[in-house]
Write an enzyme that holds these catalytic residues in place. Structure first.
Site, PDB file in Angstrom:
ATOM      1  N   GLY B  31       0.837  -1.184   0.000  1.00  0.00           N
ATOM      2  CA  GLY B  31       0.000   0.000   0.000  1.00  0.00           C
ATOM      3  C   GLY B  31       0.869   1.230   0.000  1.00  0.00           C
ATOM      4  O   GLY B  31       2.029   1.186   0.431  1.00  0.00           O
ATOM      5  N   ASN B  32       0.338   2.328  -0.488  1.00  0.00           N
ATOM      6  CA  ASN B  32       1.104   3.566  -0.482  1.00  0.00           C
ATOM      7  C   ASN B  32       0.144   4.749  -0.498  1.00  0.00           C
ATOM      8  O   ASN B  32      -0.953   4.683  -1.029  1.00  0.00           O
ATOM      9  CB  ASN B  32       2.072   3.633  -1.676  1.00  0.00           C
ATOM     10  CG  ASN B  32       1.403   3.246  -2.984  1.00  0.00           C
ATOM     11  OD1 ASN B  32       0.522   3.959  -3.469  1.00  0.00           O
ATOM     12  ND2 ASN B  32       1.804   2.121  -3.547  1.00  0.00           N
ATOM     13  N   SER B  48       9.536   2.802  -2.597  1.00  0.00           N
ATOM     14  CA  SER B  48       9.168   1.466  -3.084  1.00  0.00           C
ATOM     15  C   SER B  48       9.725   0.370  -2.179  1.00  0.00           C
ATOM     16  O   SER B  48      10.914   0.390  -1.832  1.00  0.00           O
ATOM     17  CB  SER B  48       9.716   1.286  -4.505  1.00  0.00           C
ATOM     18  OG  SER B  48       9.334   0.045  -5.031  1.00  0.00           O
ATOM     19  N   GLY B  49       8.858  -0.587  -1.797  1.00  0.00           N
ATOM     20  CA  GLY B  49       9.312  -1.804  -1.117  1.00  0.00           C
ATOM     21  C   GLY B  49       9.959  -1.597   0.240  1.00  0.00           C
ATOM     22  O   GLY B  49      10.737  -2.451   0.677  1.00  0.00           O
ATOM     23  N   SER B  78       7.521   4.747  -4.904  1.00  0.00           N
ATOM     24  CA  SER B  78       6.633   3.615  -5.167  1.00  0.00           C
ATOM     25  C   SER B  78       6.484   3.375  -6.667  1.00  0.00           C
ATOM     26  O   SER B  78       6.411   4.325  -7.449  1.00  0.00           O
ATOM     27  CB  SER B  78       5.257   3.924  -4.578  1.00  0.00           C
ATOM     28  OG  SER B  78       4.291   3.057  -5.120  1.00  0.00           O
ATOM     29  N   SER B  79       6.438   2.099  -7.048  1.00  0.00           N
ATOM     30  CA  SER B  79       6.281   1.790  -8.479  1.00  0.00           C
ATOM     31  C   SER B  79       4.942   2.290  -9.021  1.00  0.00           C
ATOM     32  O   SER B  79       4.770   2.407 -10.227  1.00  0.00           O
ATOM     33  CB  SER B  79       6.411   0.281  -8.704  1.00  0.00           C
ATOM     34  OG  SER B  79       5.455  -0.414  -7.938  1.00  0.00           O
ATOM     35  N   ASP B  80       4.012   2.619  -8.143  1.00  0.00           N
ATOM     36  CA  ASP B  80       2.722   3.147  -8.590  1.00  0.00           C
ATOM     37  C   ASP B  80       2.749   4.659  -8.794  1.00  0.00           C
ATOM     38  O   ASP B  80       1.701   5.269  -9.069  1.00  0.00           O
ATOM     39  CB  ASP B  80       1.634   2.797  -7.568  1.00  0.00           C
ATOM     40  CG  ASP B  80       1.442   1.292  -7.437  1.00  0.00           C
ATOM     41  OD1 ASP B  80       1.221   0.644  -8.476  1.00  0.00           O
ATOM     42  OD2 ASP B  80       1.533   0.771  -6.317  1.00  0.00           O
ATOM     43  N   HIS B  99      -3.334   3.880  -2.523  1.00  0.00           N
ATOM     44  CA  HIS B  99      -3.533   2.598  -3.208  1.00  0.00           C
ATOM     45  C   HIS B  99      -3.227   1.494  -2.210  1.00  0.00           C
ATOM     46  O   HIS B  99      -2.215   1.543  -1.518  1.00  0.00           O
ATOM     47  CB  HIS B  99      -2.602   2.483  -4.411  1.00  0.00           C
ATOM     48  CG  HIS B  99      -2.629   1.121  -5.040  1.00  0.00           C
ATOM     49  ND1 HIS B  99      -3.788   0.479  -5.380  1.00  0.00           N
ATOM     50  CD2 HIS B  99      -1.629   0.267  -5.391  1.00  0.00           C
ATOM     51  CE1 HIS B  99      -3.510  -0.701  -5.916  1.00  0.00           C
ATOM     52  NE2 HIS B  99      -2.214  -0.856  -5.930  1.00  0.00           N
ATOM     53  N   HIS B 101      -3.963  -3.062  -1.375  1.00  0.00           N
ATOM     54  CA  HIS B 101      -4.543  -4.340  -1.798  1.00  0.00           C
ATOM     55  C   HIS B 101      -5.452  -4.840  -0.681  1.00  0.00           C
ATOM     56  O   HIS B 101      -5.406  -6.021  -0.321  1.00  0.00           O
ATOM     57  CB  HIS B 101      -3.438  -5.343  -2.133  1.00  0.00           C
ATOM     58  CG  HIS B 101      -2.771  -5.085  -3.434  1.00  0.00           C
ATOM     59  ND1 HIS B 101      -2.557  -6.060  -4.380  1.00  0.00           N
ATOM     60  CD2 HIS B 101      -2.309  -3.939  -3.991  1.00  0.00           C
ATOM     61  CE1 HIS B 101      -1.953  -5.535  -5.442  1.00  0.00           C
ATOM     62  NE2 HIS B 101      -1.779  -4.251  -5.232  1.00  0.00           N
ATOM     63  N   ASP B 124     -23.240   7.450   2.943  1.00  0.00           N
ATOM     64  CA  ASP B 124     -22.638   8.517   3.749  1.00  0.00           C
ATOM     65  C   ASP B 124     -21.338   9.028   3.133  1.00  0.00           C
ATOM     66  O   ASP B 124     -20.888  10.132   3.450  1.00  0.00           O
ATOM     67  CB  ASP B 124     -22.349   8.019   5.173  1.00  0.00           C
ATOM     68  CG  ASP B 124     -23.588   8.021   6.068  1.00  0.00           C
ATOM     69  OD1 ASP B 124     -24.533   8.765   5.779  1.00  0.00           O
ATOM     70  OD2 ASP B 124     -23.595   7.282   7.073  1.00  0.00           O
ATOM     71  N   HIS B 173      -7.216  -5.887 -10.014  1.00  0.00           N
ATOM     72  CA  HIS B 173      -6.093  -5.323  -9.302  1.00  0.00           C
ATOM     73  C   HIS B 173      -6.524  -4.928  -7.872  1.00  0.00           C
ATOM     74  O   HIS B 173      -6.438  -5.762  -6.975  1.00  0.00           O
ATOM     75  CB  HIS B 173      -5.544  -4.135 -10.119  1.00  0.00           C
ATOM     76  CG  HIS B 173      -4.275  -3.572  -9.589  1.00  0.00           C
ATOM     77  ND1 HIS B 173      -3.388  -2.865 -10.368  1.00  0.00           N
ATOM     78  CD2 HIS B 173      -3.752  -3.581  -8.344  1.00  0.00           C
ATOM     79  CE1 HIS B 173      -2.360  -2.487  -9.626  1.00  0.00           C
ATOM     80  NE2 HIS B 173      -2.552  -2.907  -8.405  1.00  0.00           N
ATOM     81  N   TYR B 231     -24.180  17.308   9.721  1.00  0.00           N
ATOM     82  CA  TYR B 231     -23.457  16.287  10.476  1.00  0.00           C
ATOM     83  C   TYR B 231     -22.147  16.889  10.984  1.00  0.00           C
ATOM     84  O   TYR B 231     -21.515  17.676  10.298  1.00  0.00           O
ATOM     85  CB  TYR B 231     -23.166  15.100   9.564  1.00  0.00           C
ATOM     86  CG  TYR B 231     -22.430  13.974  10.229  1.00  0.00           C
ATOM     87  CD1 TYR B 231     -23.116  12.944  10.867  1.00  0.00           C
ATOM     88  CD2 TYR B 231     -21.046  13.936  10.224  1.00  0.00           C
ATOM     89  CE1 TYR B 231     -22.443  11.900  11.472  1.00  0.00           C
ATOM     90  CE2 TYR B 231     -20.358  12.895  10.832  1.00  0.00           C
ATOM     91  CZ  TYR B 231     -21.063  11.882  11.453  1.00  0.00           C
ATOM     92  OH  TYR B 231     -20.388  10.853  12.057  1.00  0.00           O
TER      93      TYR B 231
END
Lengths: 237, 237, 237, 237
Positions: B31-32, B48-49, B78-80, B99, B101, B124, B173, B231
């Site tokens: 995740g990132n 990344s990683g 990050s590779s994304d 992002h 998973h 909501d 994905h 709210y």
């Protein structure tokens, strides 16, 4: 060529066994991790039936790869020892092996189904479906059951691409995973259970969900593991 | 117009990345989170990683929005990164992107199905179903995969109502979510996974469950987000 | 007749709100608990949109039962306040009310189905199925939505046996539960989500599973709640 | 022949009750563990309706096996006491008994289905399917309900192989498990819920999944429990 001493490997195997509990892969003592010193021909593995809280680096059991005998003064090794040994003998790339009864991988094993590659989470680690082995025959169960478990697993592993699919599920039993070290094998065991879980939910949402195409599989697997991998920090980062 | 310094944004992005783990949205490094300083044209994103435990405000990677290049002395982003950049360029309202998973959002992505708005929890936060994108073509996968992922996502986002549905799932994905800040984007990513989970269970209980009517959707979305929202505490509370 | 001071009730309502998080019933601020001092005509309830970590006994909001107005100097009460008030006005036995978006109760609400009494866990607390209300009409949604939510709930509650089924699920929305105190209401909200979860799994195993017979329902409900109850310690134990 | 004093057994029963919570088998007070001193004819069991946090070794309730009466000065014992007593009277091998409303075992009980032996995790502990009892008749419910629950359970237990299947689920109610000590009974209750959970997931993946053959069942059960068991450390290890 050995990159660490036996004592260092002992500590690695011990830590990897503890990591099974940290990642919620085990109930009670239902899991074991091993590591190997190929130069010295020694495998280190969890002792049989000992609680994780009582494990120490010292009570990891040293077993000879050649004949499966523990060295003098050791506890009894995990009952799955012959399975681990058989895999180490056949697949030189394996440097760590894990066996667990993790919940979702076991469910697929009990279902007798390969875990399909339904998305990129799977493709990031497993270059295709995770196979479910055939059942052992009665003869294979009656004699040398654990050794035969290793032999049956071996039928599904590609000798030259051992790490392309670093795990498997044994029919009506559960998962084995491997890696380039004991901790890498645990990493792969965690991923195996997670993709097993995601696959179950996916098929509940859409029973007709399809596996990823070869193109997407290539992209995700190879960007992490191929020659031109671009995931993670490079060595001189 | 920038409301904080680069150093403050660095700290926000770092904290938002840690929040992914706190909310159980990530396994390992899956995740990132990024944030953006639009005045300076700089995006900050997770390296990344790198494990979450090794993240610091300092090792968040600064990348130029214009050309995607990291500033001098930074780790690899990050590779994304190209996906994040493409979304920031196209949608000025986005101030943070996530992002992951996460398990249930991935299951819907692998199923290839939009997440329907089955109740008020969904309404909501998301003013309609959460779209599942089309699959990328082979050509889109082969070249500039991460950039094309951003382009495909953009096909489903309303330019003038970017925040009305602050998340999406990419086919086979996983989820992307965004918000008015890095932490708001994480908030939306948590909600996305939770409503994905509730939707799965709902359809298991009643496969014929229907989406909320427009009237109830309006009521719940607009009482939190509309001009007459009532709210939460007002500013002078 | 009031058994505690307003300050004591404030502390009880605060603690009951924190208990929602302890029992994993809430994501973010998605839940609220109220309590009532019927002699003084004052309801205490969680403020709107405040994180659980920032709650204190002092910031619980005091609202007049008669007209729903907060006392001077209070924060804005939960947006669900009119629902709570309507229920307190109609059902004198209620001394605490809880609303959450707990996962499994919401799933049944989104499915639009009553939660059937499939076993003794359910029967120990709920003397029959947990009703799912009808949907509100568009007119009921457009004006006084939260008040009308209370009115619709009231259609399903037995005035003289208010505590026999101390919870309900609102169509496409989520659960409300009540009790003899704020903490008892939380207790019932926990049970409601747990029996909702068990009911989902039960029907997955056997879609033809049937509700308990009246005889078993009577036995379990009445051994805990009837005149001759024999569960728990008696007062002079 | 008693291997420990009453005070030691008290402490064991108390610890075993706390272990229910540690293993996430209980919500609130929904579970109880007992142990027995057969020489003295005394059973020790959790008091009725007392929170786990308020349990002490001292408030475990001592009850006479012969007539079910608590000794002087004791709290009221669990309402399930007559069920425990009936099982101890009929099955001399039982040294500890557990009753819970653990989620997955309850789901199978509510479904009214035996839990099939779908894999080796099950076979390691249960030498065949885990039976679901028949429903009690109305007459059995009306008078001596808890005693009759014990009698109905007994219909499904093999007198000479009491430990071969150390647990059962009572129709529309929940699980009972037993063992060679209070803690061993808890161990078996944990396994029962885990295999119930795995069985649910297995059948969701493959509704046609089949039970293990007798050969594999024998292998796994007997390698842990048979005369030639080779799992765990031998006594002089």
């Amino acid at each position: 060529m050995s990159e660490c001493t036996i004592e260092e490997l002992r500590a690695q195997v011990w830590q990897a066994n503890l990591a099974l509990e940290h990642h919620h892969l085990v109930t009670f003592t239902w899991g074991n991790v091993s590591g190997i010193d190929r130069d010295r021909g020694i495998m280190l593995i969890k002792p049989s039936g000992v609680d994780y809280e009582n494990l120490t680096a010292e009570n990891m059991v040293a077993v000879r790869l050649a004949d499966g005998q523990p060295l003098a003064g050791q506890l009894k090794p995990s009952s799955d020892t012959p399975t681990h040994l058989e895999l180490y003998r056949r697949f030189p790339e394996m440097q760590g092996i894990v066996h667990t009864h993790s919940r979702f991988a076991v469910a697929w094993a009990q279902a007798g189904k390969d875990i399909p590659a339904l998305g990129t989470t799977h493709a990031d680690y497993f270059y295709g479906p995770i196979p479910c082995t055939r059942a052992l025959t009665q003869a294979e169960i009656d004699d040398d059951y654990e050794l035969n478990t290793g032999r049956v697993i071996a039928e599904y592993i590609h000798s030259e691409q051992t790490m392309a699919i670093p795990g498997i599920i044994v029919n009506q039993h559960g998962p084995f995973a491997w890696g380039t070290s004991p901790s890498n094998a645990v990493h792969n065991a965690v991923v195996l259970d997670e993709v097993a879980r995601m696959a179950l939910y996916t098929l509940q949402i859409n029973p007709a969900a399809t596996s990823v195409d070869q193109g997407l599989l290539n992209k995700h697997y190879l960007r992490k593991h191929g020659k031109n991998a671009y995931y993670g920090q490079s060595n001189n980062a």
